[in-house]
Design an enzyme around this catalytic site. Structure first.
Site: not given
Ligand code: RIB
Length: 296
Positions: A245, A284, A12, A214
């Site tokens: 991610d 997002s 979270m 980036g």
């Molecule tokens: O890469 C972003 C993520 O890194 C976030 O959502 C946070 O939970 C960390 O793990």
């Protein structure tokens, strides 16, 4: 549909938005606070599901209220959570400060993610039934190594995001097909600040590398080939949390569909560009139709 297993964290995210991040020993007043489902593993799972993949999440949440919300969030995104175990104790949390230029600083407290030290037969079977395994480093390294080894044994393509960055043993990298560090992680892992030089060093250990840069795009390098720099769409970022991610989740879907690297990177870059224009991590992540509209 690309079958993707994600072996990774679910957190979270406790996010404070502020004009600028505090320095050491300093207190600043923030503008807004949000709790947003995150975790590098869960983020990649949601990103891949939104992008059109068939996704299985392997990991653990706590038996607290955050855990319930995290599982619901993944299921709402269409991610299979049958192998997301509920452990006694708190869920993982990420304590995030986002400033006015969208940059973030994060402290992760592993919570339930820390109990995933080994994999059972169900997890191994799920990995074997996938086309691609996504991993990061927010679970204990022993489980990540086990997952990578199981995937390699079954010919499943492995993609590792080396974050949070740490020294990587050969027993892990020997089973990785594609490493996707950001430029800071690439520098840390290679000892070279310049991304091309860093990628060349990393190619001694894995066959393919994408260094994400980036807003500057990303650098793709493979053994025996010329490195290629891909530009990113030019956008105004409000929150870069989860952008890496999103890139990896979308990339996995595109690669699994057989797109060539240039097309897969364009798809992934479009997804990441859409992600940074909204606040939060999993909240997002764009859907396939939005990515396709952005990628043309
Ligand atoms: O890469 C972003 C993520 O890194 C976030 O959502 C946070 O939970 C960390 O793990």
């Amino acid at each position: 549909m690309t079958r993707i297993a994600v072996l990774g964290s679910t957190n979270m995210d406790l996010v404070a938005y502020t004009a600028r991040a505090p320095g050491r020993g300093e207190t600043v007043t923030g503008r807004e606070f949000r709790t947003v489902p995150g975790g590098k593993g869960a983020n990649q799972a949601v990103a891949a599901a939104h992008a059109g993949g068939e996704v299985m999440m392997i990991g653990a949440i706590g038996d607290d209220v955050y855990g319930t919300r995290l599982r619901e969030g993944l299921e709402h995104a269409g991610v299979d959570t049958d192998l997301l175990h509920t452990a006694e104790g708190p869920s993982g949390t990420a304590h995030i400060v986002v400033d006015d230029i969208g940059s973030n600083a994060i402290v992760v407290v592993p919570g339930a993610n820390g109990v995933v030290t080994t994999l059972g037969p169900g997890e191994i079977a799920a990995i074997a039934a996938s086309e691609i395994l996504l991993m990061q480093l927010e679970l204990p390294l022993s489980a990540v190594v086990e997952g990578a080894r199981a995937a390699r044994a079954q010919g499943v393509r492995t993609i590792l995001t080396p974050a949070p960055v740490q020294p990587l043993p050969d027993e892990l990298l020997d089973h990785i097909d594609l490493l996707v560090p950001n430029e800071h992680e690439a520098a840390e892992l290679s000892g070279q600040d310049e991304p091309h030089a860093a990628a060349q060093i990393l190619l001694r250990r894995v066959p393919e590398v994408i260094v994400t840069l980036g807003a500057k795009g990303c650098l793709y390098a493979a053994r025996g080939g010329e490195p290629v720099l891909f530009e990113a769409p030019s956008v105004t970022a409000v929150d870069t949390t989860g952008a890496g991610d999103t890139f990896v989740g979308a990339l996995a879907v595109a690669l699994g569909e057989g797109r060539p690297v240039a097309g897969a990177v364009a798809f992934a870059s479009a997804a990441a560009a859409l992600c940074v224009q909204k606040p939060g991590a999993s909240t997002s992540m764009p859907y396939r139709s939005e990515i396709e509209a952005e990628a043309v």
